[in-house]
Design a protein around this motif. Structure first.
Motif, short mmCIF file in Angstrom:
data_model
loop_
_atom_site.label_atom_id
_atom_site.label_comp_id
_atom_site.label_asym_id
_atom_site.label_seq_id
_atom_site.Cartn_x
_atom_site.Cartn_y
_atom_site.Cartn_z
N TYR A 300 0.66 -1.21 0.09
CA TYR A 300 0.07 -0.04 -0.06
C TYR A 300 1.07 1.12 0.08
O TYR A 300 0.65 2.34 -0.63
N MET A 422 -6.67 -5.48 -1.22
CA MET A 422 -5.95 -4.66 -2.06
C MET A 422 -6.04 -4.74 -3.53
O MET A 422 -6.12 -3.49 -4.48
N PRO A 432 -8.24 2.93 -2.67
CA PRO A 432 -7.24 2.04 -1.62
C PRO A 432 -7.74 2.39 -0.17
O PRO A 432 -7.41 1.37 0.57
#
Length: 460
Positions: A300, A422, A432
């Motif tokens: 991320y 994800m 996200p």
């Protein structure tokens, strides 16, 4: 007692095997958390696995250790601590070297024959064989090689060593990743545990005490396992089917069992387990939330915050916080009932990810991990105290072995869960930040179920 008297008591209260075993624990944890800190980036950016496969494989690495820990104690007792530690550190050195060599030319003949997902999944399971032996050896040595009056201090030293290694691991991984390449993180980890092997061979002597109980056989461990689980004839085959389905997904990435199959398997497991296992199943949700720092956070940060961020150094936050604040948090929460402290810690850890969802920056990630660690400190000691209260006197060891199960199950589920989130929210919906809202929701649902368990099940 004066400081000098206390220092003398500590200096004379521990035999040499205690210090050797606990120092090697620093090397083992350094290797494990260093390897874990870089794993998601290694799989996705170096070996080109998809987001979902990366999550699943990372979960396997983090999860298998805690399943084998149930049986590791019995094996270590049968072998003797010195022999078991030596074998364990050799296994770990080979395993970490193989992980770092997955893309090496000399392994090409194997990669060309075996599906890559299955090949990597098998290699990632190998460290669990070593770690499952290390844990009971170090804890057992702490018990045998310390005098009664300092044994509680010995366990505190052990916990401190674990967290020193946990904090140093990502730091060394950061250096190796930046200076030598991400695959060499695992070769540095291999050197670290090989150094522990040398220490054991040269300095460690088998600690023994008069009146030690005979070691349990593997058959005894399996029988206790079945008793604690509940209806083992129902639960174990269902878990075996679930494991086969997960392995099938590694061999054929396009294969995915329909959701209703997973729901059906879950219901069958819940129908067969004991009241104690109900608690462990519910608490698994905590570790699904906790492990996202290694499963989802690295990818991320690189994909949605800063591709040049030093992820491994960010992950030091958890270990440093635990080292610095465990005593203070323990003093603040000492009057809270154990199960209530577990619920409070679950809420704190869950809400930590809201910070990252609202502030998707590097410092937002650091603050999230700081708060996450506060939740970990709040729940972890009371969790083991609560397990010890549930356990019948003659099965304390068995129950404490089962206390590790939620950590392993949480990692395996958390790997699939984090990879799916994800992919869905990041790569498909391009939102996200919703990953962390969903993770928080899972944690809050876990806290609610623990509260219901306390009100309805635990008091009946």
């Amino acid at each position: 007692m004066t400081f000098s008297e206390r220092f003398h008591e500590i200096r004379t209260g521990f035999e040499r095997p205690f210090w050797v075993a606990n120092i090697t624990e620093i090397f083992e944890r350094l290797s494990y958390y260093g390897a874990f800190a870089s794993l998601a980036l290694y799989l996705q950016e170096k070996l080109n696995f998809s987001t979902e496969q990366t999550g699943t494989l990372t979960g396997i690495f983090g999860g298998m250790v805690w399943f084998l820990a149930i049986f590791g104690g019995a094996v270590a007792d049968r072998l003797g601590f010195r022999r078991a530690l030596s074998i364990a550190y050799l296994i770990l050195a080979v395993a970490y070297f193989l992980i770092g060599s997955i893309a090496a030319p000399w392994l090409a003949p194997v990669r060309n024959v075996v599906p890559l997902g299955l090949f990597v999944g098998f290699i990632l399971m190998l460290p669990a064989l070593g770690i499952a032996l290390v844990k009971p050896c170090v804890v057992g040595t702490t018990a045998r090689a310390s005098k009664e009056n300092v044994r509680s201090i010995g366990y505190s030293i052990y916990y401190t060593m674990v967290n020193i290694g946990g904090a140093l691991g990502p730091l060394f991984a950061s250096w190796a990743h930046r200076s030598l390449g991400v695959e060499n993180v695992y070769r540095v980890a291999a050197l670290s545990v090989f150094a522990a092997f040398i220490l054991v061979i040269i300095f460690f002597r088998e600690p023994r005490k008069a009146g030690d109980a005979p070691p349990p056989s593997i058959a005894d461990v399996i029988r206790n396992f079945c008793v604690v689980v509940g209806n083992a004839r129902l639960v174990l085959p269902v878990l075996a089917v679930a494991l086969v389905l997960r392995i099938g997904l590694l061999i054929y990435p396009a294969f995915a069992a329909p959701w209703w199959i997973w729901v059906g398997l879950l219901l069958l497991v819940l129908a067969g387990i004991s009241r104690f296992m109900w608690f462990l199943v519910i608490f698994t949700g905590y570790w699904v939330v906790f492990w996202q720092q290694y499963i989802s956070l690295p990818g991320y940060i690189h994909a949605y915050i800063n591709p040049n961020a030093n992820v491994e150094r960010i992950l030091i936050t958890d270990g440093l916080t635990v080292i610095c604040l465990t005593l203070a948090v323990s003093l603040l929460t000492r009057k809270i009932q154990p199960l209530h402290a577990v619920i409070l810690g679950t809420v704190i850890t869950s809400l930590s990810w809201v910070i990252l969802a609202v502030r998707p920056t590097v410092w937002g990630a650091v603050l999230s991990l700081f708060v996450l660690a506060l939740g970990e400190i709040t729940q972890q000691p009371p969790y083991y105290e609560y397990i010890s209260r549930l356990a019948p006197r003659e099965q304390q060891g068995t129950y404490m072995g089962f206390a590790f199960l939620p950590i392993g199950i949480g990692s395996l589920i958390g790997g699939w869960f984090g990879g799916t989130l994800m992919h869905h929210f990041g790569e498909v919906q391009h939102q996200p930040q919703r990953v962390w809202w969903t993770v928080t929701a899972v944690g809050m649902a876990t806290a609610m179920l623990l509260w219901i368990y306390d009100r309805v099940v635990a008091r009946t």
